[in-house]
Design a protein around this motif. Structure first.
Motif, PDB file in Angstrom:
ATOM      1  N   PHE A 182      36.826  46.958  46.704  1.00  0.00           N
ATOM      2  CA  PHE A 182      36.880  46.766  48.178  1.00  0.00           C
ATOM      3  C   PHE A 182      35.990  45.653  48.453  1.00  0.00           C
ATOM      4  CE2 PHE A 182      35.368  47.859  52.546  1.00  0.00           C
ATOM      5  CZ  PHE A 182      36.781  47.533  53.225  1.00  0.00           C
ATOM      6  N   LEU A 183      34.808  45.457  47.775  1.00  0.00           N
ATOM      7  CA  LEU A 183      33.943  44.334  48.028  1.00  0.00           C
ATOM      8  C   LEU A 183      34.486  43.204  47.314  1.00  0.00           C
ATOM      9  CD1 LEU A 183      31.113  43.476  48.464  1.00  0.00           C
ATOM     10  CD2 LEU A 183      30.032  44.334  46.223  1.00  0.00           C
ATOM     11  N   LEU A 184      35.079  43.324  46.178  1.00  0.00           N
ATOM     12  CA  LEU A 184      35.667  41.927  45.432  1.00  0.00           C
ATOM     13  C   LEU A 184      36.778  41.699  46.229  1.00  0.00           C
ATOM     14  CD1 LEU A 184      35.512  42.881  41.533  1.00  0.00           C
ATOM     15  CD2 LEU A 184      33.529  42.121  42.977  1.00  0.00           C
ATOM     16  N   TYR A 205      24.365  44.694  38.977  1.00  0.00           N
ATOM     17  CA  TYR A 205      23.419  45.471  38.274  1.00  0.00           C
ATOM     18  C   TYR A 205      24.195  46.397  36.968  1.00  0.00           C
ATOM     19  CZ  TYR A 205      19.163  47.968  38.899  1.00  0.00           C
ATOM     20  OH  TYR A 205      17.575  48.327  38.746  1.00  0.00           O
ATOM     21  N   LYS A 206      25.301  46.636  37.157  1.00  0.00           N
ATOM     22  CA  LYS A 206      25.988  47.366  36.040  1.00  0.00           C
ATOM     23  C   LYS A 206      26.565  46.639  34.977  1.00  0.00           C
ATOM     24  CE  LYS A 206      28.465  49.587  38.999  1.00  0.00           C
ATOM     25  NZ  LYS A 206      28.170  49.077  40.355  1.00  0.00           N
ATOM     26  N   GLY A 207      27.102  45.360  35.207  1.00  0.00           N
ATOM     27  CA  GLY A 207      27.605  44.544  34.470  1.00  0.00           C
ATOM     28  C   GLY A 207      29.296  44.530  34.342  1.00  0.00           C
ATOM     29  N   ASP A 208      29.547  45.257  35.335  1.00  0.00           N
ATOM     30  CA  ASP A 208      31.070  45.475  35.244  1.00  0.00           C
ATOM     31  C   ASP A 208      31.806  44.508  36.138  1.00  0.00           C
ATOM     32  OD1 ASP A 208      30.114  46.156  37.959  1.00  0.00           O
ATOM     33  OD2 ASP A 208      31.387  47.786  38.145  1.00  0.00           O
ATOM     34  N   VAL A 209      31.378  43.716  37.160  1.00  0.00           N
ATOM     35  CA  VAL A 209      31.707  42.604  37.666  1.00  0.00           C
ATOM     36  C   VAL A 209      31.963  41.425  37.033  1.00  0.00           C
ATOM     37  CG1 VAL A 209      31.846  41.066  39.699  1.00  0.00           C
ATOM     38  CG2 VAL A 209      31.062  43.337  39.921  1.00  0.00           C
ATOM     39  N   PHE A 215      38.796  38.064  38.881  1.00  0.00           N
ATOM     40  CA  PHE A 215      37.852  37.931  40.183  1.00  0.00           C
ATOM     41  C   PHE A 215      37.243  36.608  40.081  1.00  0.00           C
ATOM     42  CE2 PHE A 215      33.417  38.219  42.102  1.00  0.00           C
ATOM     43  CZ  PHE A 215      34.034  38.313  43.244  1.00  0.00           C
ATOM     44  N   LEU A 216      36.677  36.703  38.961  1.00  0.00           N
ATOM     45  CA  LEU A 216      35.619  35.256  38.524  1.00  0.00           C
ATOM     46  C   LEU A 216      36.440  33.935  38.617  1.00  0.00           C
ATOM     47  CD1 LEU A 216      33.709  36.223  35.470  1.00  0.00           C
ATOM     48  CD2 LEU A 216      32.919  36.529  37.845  1.00  0.00           C
ATOM     49  N   GLU A 217      37.897  33.955  38.338  1.00  0.00           N
ATOM     50  CA  GLU A 217      38.662  32.758  38.261  1.00  0.00           C
ATOM     51  C   GLU A 217      39.144  32.445  39.784  1.00  0.00           C
ATOM     52  OE1 GLU A 217      43.276  32.027  37.166  1.00  0.00           O
ATOM     53  OE2 GLU A 217      42.124  33.186  35.942  1.00  0.00           O
ATOM     54  N   VAL A 218      39.649  33.704  40.574  1.00  0.00           N
ATOM     55  CA  VAL A 218      39.840  33.739  42.043  1.00  0.00           C
ATOM     56  C   VAL A 218      38.806  33.209  42.859  1.00  0.00           C
ATOM     57  CG1 VAL A 218      40.557  34.874  43.980  1.00  0.00           C
ATOM     58  CG2 VAL A 218      41.788  35.376  41.762  1.00  0.00           C
ATOM     59  N   ALA A 219      37.674  33.618  42.699  1.00  0.00           N
ATOM     60  CA  ALA A 219      36.464  33.366  43.479  1.00  0.00           C
ATOM     61  C   ALA A 219      35.785  32.087  42.963  1.00  0.00           C
ATOM     62  CB  ALA A 219      35.666  34.516  43.540  1.00  0.00           C
ATOM     63  N   GLU A 502      41.735  48.250  51.176  1.00  0.00           N
ATOM     64  CA  GLU A 502      42.573  47.580  50.143  1.00  0.00           C
ATOM     65  C   GLU A 502      41.721  46.976  49.036  1.00  0.00           C
ATOM     66  OE1 GLU A 502      45.649  45.700  50.118  1.00  0.00           O
ATOM     67  OE2 GLU A 502      45.974  47.646  51.023  1.00  0.00           O
ATOM     68  N   PRO A 503      42.108  47.390  47.627  1.00  0.00           N
ATOM     69  CA  PRO A 503      41.373  47.072  46.431  1.00  0.00           C
ATOM     70  C   PRO A 503      41.718  45.475  46.136  1.00  0.00           C
ATOM     71  CG  PRO A 503      43.350  48.124  46.002  1.00  0.00           C
ATOM     72  CD  PRO A 503      43.444  48.144  47.424  1.00  0.00           C
ATOM     73  N   PHE A 504      40.673  45.016  45.298  1.00  0.00           N
ATOM     74  CA  PHE A 504      40.971  43.631  44.630  1.00  0.00           C
ATOM     75  C   PHE A 504      42.361  43.434  43.995  1.00  0.00           C
ATOM     76  CE2 PHE A 504      40.618  40.678  41.236  1.00  0.00           C
ATOM     77  CZ  PHE A 504      40.436  39.319  42.022  1.00  0.00           C
TER      78      PHE A 504
END
Length: 508
Positions: A182-184, A205-209, A215-219, A502-504
């Motif tokens: 949701f955050l992403l 903090y967790k290393g999952d993002v 996400f890195l590409e889109v943002a 809504e999820p990313f």
């Protein structure tokens, strides 16, 4: 810093010819050529070594778009920082793209049979040369989900000053219920809808993002994986707006308070020693080109002080040694220049591999952001929508909320007028009940996913609902399905709303 460049002779001839045919100024045509080259060739552009053409002055070409142009070049050429010579000089990316883009302009003009109206039509289909879509302060109305019962679409009007006191936001829920997705999704929407002009600084903090390549590409995110390989943050926490004695003294005391807020072993003696070491380190660098120390400087001076006083190593030396040895921040002698501004970058700081110092790294970066924020003018408001410059995103926020982070508190209190916003992601509404600072009071948007053990008072404060409703929702929140959310209602007739977030992954 170069204030002009010279195009190639071929480029100058093309610009002069097109100026006559199109009635556009040479600088406008040069910007079109620059944009064409970026969009067609990108980082594959060949560097131009022909300086025999016409002069192009920096203020004329760059105008007020320096930040935008640097961001474009940084993204296209995959560089964390664009140095001055690379930005605008006879050896710069801008010169090479102008010279290269003029060749594309000439080719397209030939394809249009030298018809200037057809040329402009073709160009508008290819690039937005007349000015990027200025969506700063506009368009940040985000689709966040549908209500469970009637499937009504919900929109988050993030920067609507007519409806909301601020844009600070918190997402709460236990692991695995959808809050990160949701955050992403919201961050990706914000980046796209602002035409990548609203930035964010994300503490992972967790290393999952950091592993979510989509996400890195889109943002369009620059990542820094601390303690992984040789990567560090090109940030120096000791850079100041000026290096007057009073400014240095205040900053040294603030750094000591920062360290003390993280470590319970950090007492009055350690704070005094650190303050003195920082001041001495600034004095040692006072006459150098870069008049600010690094952690290696601070550690060396602190060691000398302790040896002179025959003192044993304590928590201060331990923390400074970790900061220096782990090589987390920029240091003198580095191959890259330190970032001069954080507020115009979109970066993700991955701290999950760090055994210690996660919170201190966050504290120092947040302090640096606050200092920049304090020097910014108020962000503009257009039709009731305030420009959001930067979002500070703190994942696993419960690790930070218990600290007395004066700079985080100041950003939350003062950030509204500056266009600086804080997004939290944590495990429970209880995390925001801190005796020393009322986070709940200043959170305009709150979204509660499945949680357990939530107090009714916390629920009442977060949602602004009545006591009976809060008690009823304690059980309701514990039974939510993944991606089901309870938040404040946008309707005055209801105390809360329940919806599916809504999820990313569903949108990108």
């Amino acid at each position: 810093m170069a204030d002009r460049l010279y195009t190639s002779l071929e480029a100058d001839e093309i610009l002069s010819g097109l100026r006559f045919d199109t009635k556009l100024e040479k600088v406008v045509l040069a910007r079109i050529a620059f944009a064409l080259s970026l969009s067609i060739d990108g980082s594959n552009v060949k560097m131009s070594n022909d300086f025999s053409g016409g002069e192009m002055k920096r203020p004329t070409f760059v105008a007020s778009d320096e930040l935008y142009l640097k961001t474009l070049l940084s993204f296209v050429h995959k560089k964390a920082d664009i140095e001055e010579d690379e930005f605008y000089s006879n050896k710069s990316y801008i010169k090479s793209h102008i010279d290269n883009g003029c060749k594309h302009l000439s080719r397209i003009f030939d394809e249009c049979n030298h018809n200037s109206e057809l040329l402009l039509k073709r160009l508008t289909e290819k690039i937005e040369f007349s000015g990027r879509k200025e969506l700063l302060g506009q368009g940040l109305d985000l689709f966040i989900g549908k209500t469970l019962l009637d499937k009504k679409e919900l929109t988050l009007e993030l920067n609507n000053t007519k409806k909301h006191a601020n844009s600070h936001l918190a997402i709460m829920g236990k692991p695995g219920v959808g809050k990160t997705q949701f955050l992403l999704k919201m961050l990706a929407d914000i980046r796209r809808q602002s035409n990548y002009q609203t930035n964010f600084i994300f503490f992972d903090y967790k290393g999952d993002v950091v592993e979510n390549q989509k996400f890195l590409e889109v943002a369009k995110v620059q990542t820094y994986r601390l303690l992984q390989g040789n990567q560090n943050l090109p940030i120096n926490p000791f850079m100041l707006p000026d290096y007057e004695e009073q400014t240095i003294n205040v900053s040294a005391r603030e750094k000591a308070e920062s360290f003390a807020s993280i470590s319970t072993k950090f007492g009055v003696v350690q704070k005094g020693a650190l303050t003195e070491a920082i001041r001495a380190a600034y004095a040692k660098r006072a006459d150098s080109k870069l008049p600010f120390p690094d952690f290696q400087d601070i550690l060396a001076i602190a060691n000398e002080m302790y040896e002179e006083d025959n003192k044993k190593d304590d928590s201060l030396i331990e923390v400074l040694r970790d900061l220096a040895d782990f090589d987390l921040f920029w240091k003198h002698g580095s191959d890259v220049q330190p970032i001069d501004k954080l507020s115009n970058r979109t970066i993700l700081i991955d701290v999950h591999a760090m055994p210690v110092l996660k919170e201190l790294v966050g504290y120092l970066v947040i302090e640096r952001l606050y200092k920049e924020m304090a020097a910014l003018p108020d962000s503009p408001i257009n039709d009731g929508k305030r420009t959001i410059r930067t979002i500070l995103v703190i994942d696993e926020a419960h690790n930070y909320l218990g600290q007395k982070n004066i700079f985080l508190e100041r950003i939350i209190r003062e950030g509204r007028s500056k266009g600086i916003v804080v997004f939290f992601a944590s495990q429970s509404p209880n995390d925001y009940q801190q005796k020393f600072f009322n986070f709940q009071e200043l959170l305009e948007f709150t979204y509660i996913f499945q949680c357990e053990g939530v107090s009714s008072s916390s629920m009442q404060d977060i949602l602004g609902c009545g006591g009976k409703t809060a008690k009823d929702l304690q059980t309701e929140v514990a039974r939510l399905e993944p991606f089901q959310v309870i938040s404040r209602s946008q309707e005055k007739t209801a105390e809360f709303v329940k919806f599916t977030a809504e999820p990313f992954y569903k949108n990108y």
